[in-house]
Structure formats: C-alpha cells, structure tokens
Design an enzyme around this catalytic site. Structure first.
Site, mmCIF file in Angstrom:
data_model
loop_
_atom_site.group_PDB
_atom_site.id
_atom_site.type_symbol
_atom_site.label_atom_id
_atom_site.label_comp_id
_atom_site.label_asym_id
_atom_site.label_seq_id
_atom_site.Cartn_x
_atom_site.Cartn_y
_atom_site.Cartn_z
ATOM 1 N N HIS A 1 2.846 1.821 3.160
ATOM 2 C CA HIS A 1 2.467 0.550 2.531
ATOM 3 C C HIS A 1 3.388 0.208 1.365
ATOM 4 O O HIS A 1 3.407 -0.942 0.917
ATOM 5 C CB HIS A 1 0.974 0.501 2.167
ATOM 6 C CG HIS A 1 0.560 1.232 0.925
ATOM 7 N ND1 HIS A 1 0.027 2.502 0.952
ATOM 8 C CD2 HIS A 1 0.569 0.874 -0.373
ATOM 9 C CE1 HIS A 1 -0.270 2.884 -0.278
ATOM 10 N NE2 HIS A 1 0.052 1.905 -1.111
ATOM 11 N N ASP B 1 0.415 7.389 6.346
ATOM 12 C CA ASP B 1 0.915 6.345 5.438
ATOM 13 C C ASP B 1 2.207 6.813 4.743
ATOM 14 O O ASP B 1 2.236 7.035 3.542
ATOM 15 C CB ASP B 1 -0.172 6.013 4.408
ATOM 16 C CG ASP B 1 0.119 4.718 3.644
ATOM 17 O OD1 ASP B 1 1.272 4.241 3.692
ATOM 18 O OD2 ASP B 1 -0.804 4.198 2.988
ATOM 19 N N SER C 1 0.844 5.646 -5.489
ATOM 20 C CA SER C 1 1.107 5.663 -4.057
ATOM 21 C C SER C 1 2.517 6.134 -3.814
ATOM 22 O O SER C 1 3.456 5.656 -4.442
ATOM 23 C CB SER C 1 0.922 4.283 -3.466
ATOM 24 O OG SER C 1 -0.417 4.104 -3.146
HETATM 25 N N1 ARG Z 1 -5.696 1.334 -1.145
HETATM 26 C C1 ARG Z 1 -4.263 1.491 -1.208
HETATM 27 C C2 ARG Z 1 -3.711 1.231 -2.639
HETATM 28 O O1 ARG Z 1 -4.428 0.628 -3.421
HETATM 29 C C3 ARG Z 1 -3.563 0.535 -0.313
HETATM 30 C C4 ARG Z 1 -3.539 0.967 1.104
HETATM 31 C C5 ARG Z 1 -2.871 -0.060 1.956
HETATM 32 N N2 ARG Z 1 -3.645 -0.234 3.165
HETATM 33 C C6 ARG Z 1 -4.443 -1.302 3.414
HETATM 34 N N3 ARG Z 1 -5.183 -1.279 4.501
HETATM 35 N N4 ARG Z 1 -4.474 -2.357 2.635
HETATM 36 O O2 ARG Z 1 -2.642 0.660 -2.769
HETATM 37 N N1 ASP Z 2 -3.132 2.878 -3.040
HETATM 38 C C1 ASP Z 2 -2.758 2.929 -4.457
HETATM 39 C C2 ASP Z 2 -1.284 2.591 -4.660
HETATM 40 O O1 ASP Z 2 -0.704 1.892 -3.864
HETATM 41 C C3 ASP Z 2 -3.073 4.271 -5.043
HETATM 42 C C4 ASP Z 2 -4.412 4.307 -5.706
HETATM 43 O O2 ASP Z 2 -4.855 3.284 -6.236
HETATM 44 O O3 ASP Z 2 -5.009 5.387 -5.720
HETATM 45 O O4 ASP Z 2 -0.698 2.897 -5.673
#
Ligand code: ARG
Ligand code: ASP
Length: 724
Positions: free
Chosen positions: A93, A229, A659
């Site tokens: 991502h 990911d 991330s």
């Molecule tokens: N929760 C993850 C973070 O905050 C993002 C993951 C991306 N995947 C998604 N299905 N949006 O960045």
């Molecule tokens: N998914 C988040 C990021 O892209 C990580 C988190 O918030 O734990 O940085």
C-alpha cells in the site's frame, strides 16, 4: 525486643523489595517510540527483555548503525534496505500510488503483479523519493537559550524559526547533506536530522492485488490478517554513491548497512523491535482535548462516512466504471472510518477520559503545592476553559468538513471562483473563452474519478446530517434553499445537479466555449459555488478565528503541560509524541485476547488464506498460481514443516507512517515488515494498552516465498544475506 527487631528486619526487606521493583522492567515496557540516539538508557531494560546486540549496532553516534538501513519511503511510509545493492522492502500500500502511475490496461500490474527478471527490467518511478537518516543530534541548547518558557508563542516561534534556519544552514555546510530541525515534546526539545534524499527509485517487484491487498477493506485494521502487503524497490545513485536525478546509467546504491534476514521465525514472547517513521500521536494531551476527539470529532466523522460509504458502495456495485473511479478514494475514506471506530471503542474500554481525569486531579494537587512555578496550576484550568469555549465550534466545523465538503461538487465549488475571476480580467471575448476552457480542462483530474449520479446521492444523504446538527447556525442561503425545496434534501440535490455547470465536465466545457462577458452571473449564481462560498464564509467569520486562537493557546499550554508532567512524574521515561522522525519501538510477539478466552493466535498461514478463497469476490480471490503452490506445498526453503507463515502480530507501539517498517528480532535481524494495527488497539495514538495494542506484520518468509516461487524473482535472493 526480639520481636521488634524481627519486625524491623521484615520491614527492611519489604522496602528493599519495593525499591528493587523499580529496577524490574516496568509494566509499560512496550509503550513508547524512542529517538534512536536516546536508546542507550534503555539498554538494560531491552537486554532484560531479550536484546542480544549492543545499542550501538542499532544507532551509532559515529555512523555505521542500522539506522542507515531504515528509510523514509515517499512522504509518509517507511522502508528497509535489504541488500548491499540498495534493494528496499516496503508495503504494497506504500508503493501503490507509484505503481498506479506505471499501470495501464496493457500493463495492469494490479492484476498481474510485476517481478523484474534483472536490473535492466526495473522501472523508474518519477516523483518517488527515499530518505536516509545519517545522524540525529539534540540541538535544544542551541535553539532555546535565553527564551523564557512562558514567552507567548508568536514571539517565541519567530525567534526559534530564525535560529532553526541558521543552524540548519550550518549543518548543511558542515556535512554536505540536508539538515532538518524538528520540535519534540511540543517545543521543549529540538533535534536535527542529517539526511540524504535519493530520487532515482525503481520498481523491482510488486505482487498482484490478490496477494498485496488480499482481504481488502474488510480485513483492513483487523487481526487475524492474510495480506501479503509488501513491495520491493531499488535506490539508484549517481557519482560517489550520492543522490542523483534519474539517469539510465545510475548505479544501484551501494549500501554498507542493510538488514540481514532471519528465516528461522519467532515464537510467542520473543523480543521484537520496529524501526521507522511514526507520523502523529498525542499521548500527553489533557482530558479536555481527548474528549474533543472521543465525543465530537470521531463520532461525527464515523457517522458521515458510514452514510457516504453506503452510497458509494451501492453505485460501485451497480456499475463497473463507477467502481474503477471510486476504488482508491473509497479505500482512503474507509481507512479513517474504520480506524476511528476502533479508536472510540479502545478509548471507551480503557476508560481513557476517566484515567486522564484522575491523573489531572493528582497533577493539579501537586501543581498547587508547587510554588516554584506558580503558572503550572493554571495550565489545566486554562486548557479546560479553552476547550469549553470552542467545543461547539469544533462540532460545527467537523460537520462542515465531513458532510458539506464530503460532497464532491461542493468541495470543487471553489474552482468556479477562479473562473469568476477571469471576468474581472481585461480579456477580449476570445481570450476569455480560451482562459475559461483552460481552467475547465484543468479539472480533468477531478472528472476522471467523478460520477455525478453517485455524488448527487451523497448530497441527499449527507446534507440532512448537516442541516439537522447545525440548524442554529446555518448560512442563510442554505436555509432558503432548503425551504424552497420543501425541506427535502433529495429534491434540493436534484435541482443542484440539474443546474450546476460543475456537475459534468461537458457542461462546463460547453459553457467555457460559448461564454461572453455578460455571463459572469451564471457562474456567480452556480449552486456549487454558492454552496461552497456561503459555508466558507460562515467558517471564516464565525468558526476559524476562534478555533485558530484556541489552537494557538493550546499549543502554548500543551508545551508547558508536558514539561510540567515531566517534573510531576520524575521517574517516568517520557517518549516524545510521533512527528514523522525516526523512532524505535520494542516489545514482543504476542497473541491478542482482549475480551475473552478465545484469543487469536499470533500468526496466520497460507492455509488460512486459501480457506478464505472466494472466486466471486474481488477482495478474497486467491490467485490460482498461489493455490497451486499451496496444493503442492511448493514452499522452497521458506516453508516451515509443510506450512507457510503469512502474517504475525506483536506488541510494539506503532502509528500511521510505520507502514513498511522493518520488524527485527533480538539480534537486529529482519523477521517481517510492519503494515497495520489491530482494530482493538487503534487508540494507541492516544493511549497504549499492552493488552489490546498490536502491530501487524508480513512474515519475511512469505515475502521471500512470493518473490521466489510466485514471482520467479529468485535472483534477488542472491544479493541478500540470510541467517538462521
Ligand atoms: N490500515 C493501513 C494503514 O493505515 C492501510 C492498509 C491499506 N489497505 C486498505 N485496505 N485500505 O495505512
Ligand atoms: N497502516 C498504517 C500506515 O500506513 C500503519 C498504522 O497505522 O499502524 O502507516
């Protein structure tokens, strides 16, 4: 006599025991994101928890620490260097936007994945940057001397800004690298980071969405998780291994520091570290400020987005072209929506507000007794009064942001303003039409991902929320229009989208082509512009001045508050709130069992992925080649007794920005790549609860298996270094 002697002895041992307790690892050992240059004072505790290497290997004053292998990837993610030839591992991502720029119907890397077969197949990613942190130094003593703590922020800020600029220039001159000074602890400390930013970054490997986004939004922020990911890039350098703009003959960056990869796995309880760039946390704010998040901002945003996501989904499911236009926007809107629900839940379960209130009571009692700095006892009352004075405005503002500006047509209304301005210029009729057409074409990026029918429905479902919640403070125009449309937002929305030029790109272009000087009123009366301007005016006159003034004073008070908290809790080791600078968090591999005996294991496997396979779903469709590899258990050297680990959780304190961060074992070797947190613990940006907060990582063996067996990119393994 004897008796009392014995008592004294017992008492003596009790005291020793209590005293000794302070030297045992504290319960909150896993909370915190530490500045690498301050880790030395954690060495004993980290070693007690399992660390087996000296701190100097993680970060070293004199260079050569593993900090040289952790990079800021793009503007908001982390990456790690995993070979001597500048190979970078990060999240899928995090690479998504760059890959979107390389993707076409012919080369649909989201569908097929991309795996370079050699250096010559790697694809340049224009605009992508990677930043190394070479050194960090505490420069507080060069920034703050002579500035009184209670000097008002406007004056203070301008003095400090001047000093920062001068000092950054000195460092840049001295090191030949970039220097950035940032504030820590709300302006109680300043640190400089000496950095190098590389701009020739190329894509090496990117699994298809069937792996890289497997589980989609349904499993986002959720443990157990089944997503691969990750993606792989490479840094290229110019002469002397230094940053250079893209050139075909740039060479892979020669990395003296890169992570060794450990493929022997981990077990529950094992020591872990996450090294990366957490973006924002607010651990030390008052209950009054936390309450704004908990009972105003989050609930309004969640409710509005629930409606919006429903409307979007209906349209996206009905029409493929709407799906393609909205899929990325939807992911962004849904990401916050779900995180905040976890946040509210976690704050509630933890009685976070009450905990802060209890703390504040103790603090206040202490402050009243603390006569040395009499202003300390006024901090909390002032924060309380400040919040009380703006809570209603923050409430209105959040409704406007999410509900009024959540309607794309209104948000874009501001673009019409630029067109209106053309009529004020001294253009000839043909120049006017030319300029208008150029401006209209400039909105192509917007229309490319816009569907009027969808947005019209969003208007009809979001506007009632705003009209109801803010009925005492509506712009006159809104009231009139609402009445004119018989108090029906759906009728109102129909007429807005019938009339507004902005509703379709053709309509707008048509207008631009034919416009004459006499047409300026058509624009000025356009409902999209009116809706935008009228609500913007309310904000400007009635909301922003007070909210901005509150933010300024709050910033000032929060700086004093943190500093006072540090005196109040002298024994506690305060970590600075996240500010997108390099940090290290440590904890351990740990399952998650917040509410009951069921509990989840700390690891998922490929078997769990295949069990979720659903060929009719875009989110849960497992690529057939992966299923084949599973069936034949063809895991190469990456499997473990016939199973293939996929993801795991640990109790490390992370945040957005972490991330892509390397997850390390007790020897500083790479065991995984961080990519998310568990729903139960997303409140960790405000309060870290070791029972509920978990970071989620891709197991490095899954990454290697996908690269090697799925993608046929085994050549990459030759440049990596493995340990068992
Ligand atoms: N929760 C993850 C973070 O905050 C993002 C993951 C991306 N995947 C998604 N299905 N949006 O960045
Ligand atoms: N998914 C988040 C990021 O892209 C990580 C988190 O918030 O734990 O940085």
């Amino acid at each position: 006599m004897f008796e009392s002697k014995r008592m004294a002895k017992v008492l003596f041992f009790i005291l020793i025991f209590i005293g000794g307790l302070q030297f045992l690892p504290a319960v909150n050992a896993k909370e915190g994101m530490w500045i690498p240059a301050t880790l030395k004072k954690h060495e004993n505790q980290m070693k007690a928890l399992g660390l087996e290497i000296p701190i100097e290997e993680l970060y070293n004053e004199n260079g050569g620490g593993l900090n040289n292998a952790v990079v800021l990837f793009g503007r908001g993610c982390t990456g790690e260097i995993i070979s001597s030839k500048g190979l970078i591992l990060t999240n899928h991502h995090c690479g998504y936007g760059s890959v979107q720029g390389l993707t076409s119907l012919k080369n649909d890397y989201f569908a097929t994945g991309f795996f370079a077969k050699g250096l010559n197949e790697e694809i340049p990613c224009p605009g992508l940057t990677v930043t190394f942190i070479r050194k960090m130094e505490n420069v507080t003593q060069k920034i703050l001397p002579g500035i009184s703590d209670t000097l008002k922020d406007a004056i203070r800020d301008s003095i400090i800004a001047g000093r920062i600029k001068g000092l950054e220039r000195d460092y840049e001159y001295k090191t030949g690298m970039d220097a950035t000074i940032k504030s820590y602890y709300e302006g109680n400390q300043y640190w400089v980071a000496i950095t190098e930013t590389y701009t020739d970054i190329r894509l090496t490997a990117f699994p298809p969405n069937g792996i890289g986004t497997f589980g989609g939004d349904d499993e986002n922020w959720i443990w157990p998780r089944h997503t691969g990911d990750f993606s792989v890039f490479r840094v290229y350098a110019g002469a002397n291994n230094k940053p250079a703009t893209y050139a075909a003959n740039n060479k892979p960056y020669d990395a003296t520091k890169f992570f060794k990869i450990n493929t022997s796995g981990y077990k529950e309880g094992d020591f872990t570290m996450v090294y990366g760039f957490p973006g924002t946390t607010m651990e030390y704010i008052s209950s009054f400020e936390l309450n704004q998040v908990y009972s105003i901002i989050d609930p309004i945003s969640i409710a509005a987005r629930t409606k919006k996501l429903n409307v979007w989904s209906n349209h996206m499911n009905a029409k493929r072209d709407v799906f393609l236009k909205y899929t990325s926007k939807r992911a962004t809107v849904a990401n916050g929506w779900k995180k905040w629900q976890g946040e509210v839940l976690g704050l509630k379960v933890n009685n976070a507000i009450e905990k802060k209130q209890a703390f504040e009571k103790g603090f206040q009692d202490w402050a009243i007794k603390n006569i040395r700095e009499p202003y300390v006892k006024n901090i909390l009352p002032q924060l309380q009064a400040g919040a009380a004075g703006v809570n209603d405005l923050i409430f209105q503002d959040q409704h406007i942001r999410e509900e009024v500006f959540g309607i794309e047509l209104i948000q874009q209304g501001v673009s019409l303003d630029k067109m209106v301005a053309c009529f004020r210029g001294k253009f000839s009729e043909s120049e006017l039409r030319d300029t208008l057409q150029k401006l209209a074409k400039g909105l192509d990026w917007f229309y490319k991902n816009y569907d009027m029918e969808t947005d019209k429905d969003v208007f009809a479902s979001l506007m009632p929320l705003y009209m109801r919640a803010c009925k005492q403070n509506l712009p006159l125009y809104y009231k009139e229009q609402y009445r004119k449309h018989l108090n029906s937002c759906r009728r109102w929305s129909k007429s807005v989208y019938n009339k507004s030029l902005l509703a379709s790109s053709d309509r707008l272009l048509e207008f631009a082509k034919k416009a004459t000087q006499a047409d300026s009123n058509v624009l000025k009366e356009d409902p999209a512009l009116r809706l935008y301007n009228e609500v913007a005016a309310i904000r400007k006159e009635k909301i922003s001045p007070k909210v901005d003034a509150y933010k300024t004073i709050k910033h000032y008070l929060n700086r004093l508050y943190i500093s006072a908290q540090m005196s109040y809790e002298e024994q506690k080791d305060f970590y600075p709130d996240a500010n997108l600078t390099l940090r290290l968090a440590y904890g351990n591999v740990k399952g998650l069992d917040p509410d009951g005996p069921a509990g989840y294991s700390f690891q998922t496997t490929l078997g769990d992925v295949v069990a979720l396979d659903d060929t009719t779903s875009t989110q849960f469709k497992v690529p057939s080649k992966l299923k084949e590899l599973y069936k034949t258990k063809d895991y190469g050297r990456w499997g473990v007794n016939g199973t293939m680990p996929v993801a795991f959780i640990a109790a490390n304190h992370t945040s957005g920005g972490n991330s892509g961060s390397p997850v390390l074992n007790n020897k500083g070797e790479l065991i995984g790549t961080n990519f998310d947190r568990a729903y139960e613990g997303t409140m960790s940006d405000y309060l870290f609860d070791p029972n509920r907060c978990r970071n989620i990582s891709v197991d490095i063996r899954y990454t290697l298996f996908i690269l090697d067996k799925f993608g046929g990119a085994g050549w990459l393994m030759d440049e990596m270094s493995f340990t068992k």
